[in-house]
Design an enzyme around this catalytic site. Structure first.
Site, short mmCIF file in Angstrom:
data_model
loop_
_atom_site.label_atom_id
_atom_site.label_comp_id
_atom_site.label_asym_id
_atom_site.label_seq_id
_atom_site.Cartn_x
_atom_site.Cartn_y
_atom_site.Cartn_z
N ALA A 8 -35.84 3.32 0.78
CA ALA A 8 -36.07 2.03 0.81
C ALA A 8 -35.13 1.09 -0.15
O ALA A 8 -34.85 1.44 -1.21
CB ALA A 8 -37.45 1.47 0.75
N GLY A 9 -34.65 0.02 0.41
CA GLY A 9 -33.77 -0.68 -0.27
C GLY A 9 -33.70 -2.15 0.08
O GLY A 9 -34.32 -2.69 0.99
N LYS A 14 0.84 -1.14 -0.02
CA LYS A 14 0.06 0.00 -0.12
C LYS A 14 0.97 1.40 0.09
O LYS A 14 0.69 2.17 -0.89
CB LYS A 14 -0.75 -0.02 1.24
CG LYS A 14 -2.09 -0.17 1.04
CD LYS A 14 -3.21 0.10 2.34
CE LYS A 14 -4.42 -0.60 2.18
NZ LYS A 14 -5.47 -0.30 3.40
N GLU A 28 -17.97 7.14 2.48
CA GLU A 28 -17.22 6.47 1.60
C GLU A 28 -17.91 7.17 0.16
O GLU A 28 -19.13 7.00 0.22
CB GLU A 28 -17.05 4.85 1.41
CG GLU A 28 -16.26 4.56 2.39
CD GLU A 28 -15.87 2.95 2.48
OE1 GLU A 28 -16.39 2.36 1.72
OE2 GLU A 28 -15.50 2.59 3.80
N LYS A 55 -20.59 8.56 18.29
CA LYS A 55 -20.11 7.77 16.89
C LYS A 55 -20.99 6.68 16.68
O LYS A 55 -21.52 6.62 15.74
CB LYS A 55 -18.59 7.36 16.99
CG LYS A 55 -18.12 6.74 15.54
CD LYS A 55 -18.48 7.14 14.36
CE LYS A 55 -18.67 6.51 13.26
NZ LYS A 55 -18.84 6.88 11.91
N CYS A 58 -19.32 -0.23 7.91
CA CYS A 58 -19.82 0.65 9.12
C CYS A 58 -20.98 0.15 9.94
O CYS A 58 -20.85 -0.19 11.13
CB CYS A 58 -19.48 2.24 9.24
SG CYS A 58 -17.82 2.72 8.97
N GLU A 82 -14.75 9.48 13.45
CA GLU A 82 -15.02 10.10 11.87
C GLU A 82 -16.19 9.94 11.55
O GLU A 82 -16.82 8.75 11.65
CB GLU A 82 -13.87 9.64 11.03
CG GLU A 82 -13.80 9.90 9.69
CD GLU A 82 -13.75 11.54 9.70
OE1 GLU A 82 -12.93 12.07 10.31
OE2 GLU A 82 -14.86 12.07 8.97
N ARG A 92 -17.13 -4.55 1.75
CA ARG A 92 -17.39 -5.11 3.18
C ARG A 92 -18.81 -5.20 3.48
O ARG A 92 -19.44 -4.10 3.51
CB ARG A 92 -16.72 -4.31 4.05
CG ARG A 92 -14.84 -4.77 4.19
CD ARG A 92 -14.33 -3.80 5.02
NE ARG A 92 -14.05 -2.38 4.56
CZ ARG A 92 -13.52 -1.38 5.21
NH1 ARG A 92 -12.72 -1.61 6.42
NH2 ARG A 92 -13.44 -0.35 4.81
N LEU A 96 -33.93 7.84 3.91
CA LEU A 96 -35.39 7.32 3.81
C LEU A 96 -35.65 6.64 2.80
O LEU A 96 -36.57 6.57 1.82
CB LEU A 96 -36.42 8.40 4.00
CG LEU A 96 -36.55 8.75 5.66
CD1 LEU A 96 -37.70 10.03 5.59
CD2 LEU A 96 -36.86 7.72 6.45
P1 NAD Z 1 -9.21 -0.24 6.75
O1 NAD Z 1 -9.27 -1.48 7.16
O2 NAD Z 1 -9.66 0.31 5.44
O3 NAD Z 1 -7.75 0.60 7.19
C1 NAD Z 1 -6.96 0.20 8.21
C2 NAD Z 1 -5.47 0.38 7.82
O4 NAD Z 1 -4.76 0.24 8.81
C3 NAD Z 1 -5.26 -0.81 6.91
O5 NAD Z 1 -4.53 -0.34 5.83
C4 NAD Z 1 -3.96 -1.57 7.88
O6 NAD Z 1 -2.99 -2.17 7.10
C5 NAD Z 1 -3.57 -0.50 8.56
N1 NAD Z 1 -3.04 -0.72 9.97
C6 NAD Z 1 -3.50 -1.67 10.74
N2 NAD Z 1 -2.61 -1.94 12.02
C7 NAD Z 1 -1.61 -1.07 11.91
C8 NAD Z 1 -0.39 -0.57 12.70
N3 NAD Z 1 -0.43 -1.21 13.78
N4 NAD Z 1 0.50 0.32 11.93
C9 NAD Z 1 0.21 0.81 10.74
N5 NAD Z 1 -1.08 0.57 9.96
C10 NAD Z 1 -1.60 -0.08 10.49
O7 NAD Z 1 -10.16 0.63 7.50
P2 NAD Z 1 -11.20 2.05 7.62
O8 NAD Z 1 -12.38 1.75 6.88
O9 NAD Z 1 -10.19 2.96 7.10
O10 NAD Z 1 -11.70 2.01 8.94
C11 NAD Z 1 -10.62 2.75 9.77
C12 NAD Z 1 -11.64 2.92 11.24
O11 NAD Z 1 -12.33 4.06 10.84
C13 NAD Z 1 -12.63 1.89 11.67
O12 NAD Z 1 -12.64 1.93 13.15
C14 NAD Z 1 -13.72 2.31 11.10
O13 NAD Z 1 -14.92 2.01 11.93
C15 NAD Z 1 -13.75 3.72 11.23
N6 NAD Z 1 -14.65 4.42 10.11
C16 NAD Z 1 -14.49 4.00 8.95
C17 NAD Z 1 -15.40 4.81 7.87
C18 NAD Z 1 -15.46 4.13 6.75
O14 NAD Z 1 -16.43 4.76 5.74
N7 NAD Z 1 -14.64 3.27 6.26
C19 NAD Z 1 -16.22 5.89 8.55
C20 NAD Z 1 -15.82 6.26 9.64
C21 NAD Z 1 -15.15 5.49 10.60
#
Ligand code: NAD
Length: 444
Positions: A259-260, A35, A159, A211, A267, A155, A335, A257
């Site tokens: 429906a789907g 990455k 997406e 959150k 998340c 956050e 996911r 709102l």
């Molecule tokens: P993700 O799985 O896409 O990314 C996580 C990244 O962290 C991976 O690239 C992984 O390699 C890296 N990682 C893990 N352990 C590590 C370490 N010790 N050192 C360095 N890198 C490390 O996850 P995401 O979708 O970005 O979600 C992250 C968090 O944000 C989650 O808690 C999620 O619930 C929250 N969140 C996600 C969204 C969303 O839309 N995806 C929105 C709001 C909040």
């Protein structure tokens, strides 16, 4: 300000890139070398509109860089954000905090004196304090004598619209317990307050609950309209009209709102599950959320029956085209997508399934065995008995449905996102079913 971001997933990468666009100096670190290599070469490992342009601009300006080396990333950083994944723990529905605590422990060896460790990952109540405890314990073990602060900064970005959401949020929530941490967090988000985005300071626990409560509320709203859609189907209403009618009430609001086929994504499923477990653990069950989860799970499975009914009770030996497999448009994220229940359900019932998705193939190929992939909707639909519209990508919103019907051998259309008008589908020669609206048969 110099900032380090741990984790370059959907949240860490977008946050890091946007912070650098605010003018901060940001180093993003990830354990996945592939990455980091991609990012260093100017590529973006995920599909998120607008991200590549922002990444290129800020890397060129020298404000944004990527590494696999945590010590290098946090050197000189006043704030270190933890943005690693918190998936559902296998077996019990809790959030898996392994990655968060592992990052916290590693940080204790490398953060500068006075750094603020900010948890951006979605984490259960008490996690931020535990992050502080893990760091303090490790410092004691190693004899390193530094002070540090903790902060919670959940956050809310979506997406597909992540940049806009980060740059123009409805609010920023920050949990702190010291003035020093509050000062640093205020400085980080100062560019947003110039845009009048409210930055709300609260306790660590309140920030953590906000959150989960926000996501659970939105999941509830979707599930509510989905059940109203079911009622509409039984009694002859139109859920789009009902949603419009209730959504115009300012107390209810028109968003979420639609429906789907049931909510999915990275998340809502995991966060509703974690909130339900938090409630149970504290003898304060969140029964509404528990019900929402089971209603939603059952709904995804029922979508398979809907397609089977459309096909005369069985899809065995039938060819079904599925349009869209990502959990929503404008993302490549698969996911917990409803497609992961619906497509295997159709394959398991004997259908030959042909799928297409503008961005989902890379992730989807491994997750959806036994299907064939097509380049576009018309190729997917060629010779099909029925088409299922599962994710409302723009290119599926503007289909030439007469042409679609002509390339098919049958005339079934299950529009699980209510994209098309039933009368238009009938005019194009379809037997058309949708969500919470009357079924129609081909017009003569
Ligand atoms: P993700 O799985 O896409 O990314 C996580 C990244 O962290 C991976 O690239 C992984 O390699 C890296 N990682 C893990 N352990 C590590 C370490 N010790 N050192 C360095 N890198 C490390 O996850 P995401 O979708 O970005 O979600 C992250 C968090 O944000 C989650 O808690 C999620 O619930 C929250 N969140 C996600 C969204 C969303 O839309 N995806 C929105 C709001 C909040």
């Amino acid at each position: 300000m110099r900032i380090a971001m741990i984790g370059t997933g959907y949240v860490g990468l977008v946050s890091g890139v946007c912070f650098s666009d605010f003018g901060h100096e940001v180093v993003c670190v990830d354990k996945m070398a592939a990455k980091v290599d991609t990012l260093r070469a100017g590529g973006v490992p995920i599909y998120e509109p607008g991200l590549e342009e922002l990444l290129t601009r800020n890397t060129a300006a020298g404000r944004l860089s990527f590494t696999t080396d945590l010590a290098e990333a946090v050197k000189g950083a006043r704030a270190v954000f933890i943005g690693v994944g918190t998936p559902t723990r296998r077996g019990d529905g809790h959030a898996d905090l392994t990655y968060v605590y592992a990052a916290a422990k590693e940080l204790a060896d490398v953060i500068d004196d006075g750094a603020v460790v900010v948890t951006k990952s979605t984490v259960p109540v008490g996690t931020n304090r535990e992050v502080g405890r893990v760091i303090a314990e490790r410092l004691k073990e190693t004899g390193r004598e530094i002070s540090f602060e903790i902060a919670s900064n959940p956050e809310f970005l979506r997406e597909g619209a992540a940049i806009e959401d980060f740059m123009r949020p409805d609010r920023v929530v920050v949990g702190v317990e010291s003035e020093a941490a509050e000062t640093v967090m205020r400085e980080i988000y100062r560019p947003l307050s110039l845009r009048e985005a409210p930055v709300m300071f609260t306790s660590l626990e309140s920030a953590e609950i906000i959150k989960y409560a926000a996501n659970a509320f939105l999941a509830t709203k979707i599930t509510f309209i989905n059940e109203i859609a079911d009622l509409c189907e039984k009694v002859g209403g139109d859920v789009k009209a009902v949603a419009k009618g209730i959504g115009m009430d300012g107390r209810i609001g028109s968003k979420f709102l639609h429906a789907g086929p049931g909510y999915g994504g990275s998340c809502f499923p995991k966060d509703t599950s974690a909130l339900a477990r938090i409630g149970q653990d504290h003898a304060s069950p969140v029964r509404i959320v528990e019900t929402v989860m089971s209603v939603n799970d059952a709904r995804k499975r029922r979508m398979v029956d809907k397609v089977m009914d459309l096909c005369g009770g069985s899809v065995n030996g039938k060819k079904i085209a599925v349009l869209g497999v990502t959990f929503k448009p404008e993302t490549d994220d698969m996911r917990d997508s409803p497609s992961l229940v619906i497509v295997p359900g159709l394959v398991g019932a004997g259908a030959q399934v042909s799928v297409c998705d503008p961005q989902g193939r890379k992730e989807g190929e491994a997750l959806l065995p036994g299907v064939t992939w097509a380049e576009d909707a018309y190729e997917a639909a060629a010779g099909a008995d029925a088409v299922v519209l599962l994710t409302e990508w723009n290119e599926f919103r503007a289909l030439d449905i007469k042409r679609l019907r002509q390339v098919m051998s049958g005339n079934g259309f299950a529009d699980l996102r209510n994209v098309y008008a039933p009368e238009d589908a009938a005019a194009a020669g379809f037997r058309y079913v949708s969500i919470g609206r009357p079924d129609v048969t081909p017009a003569d």
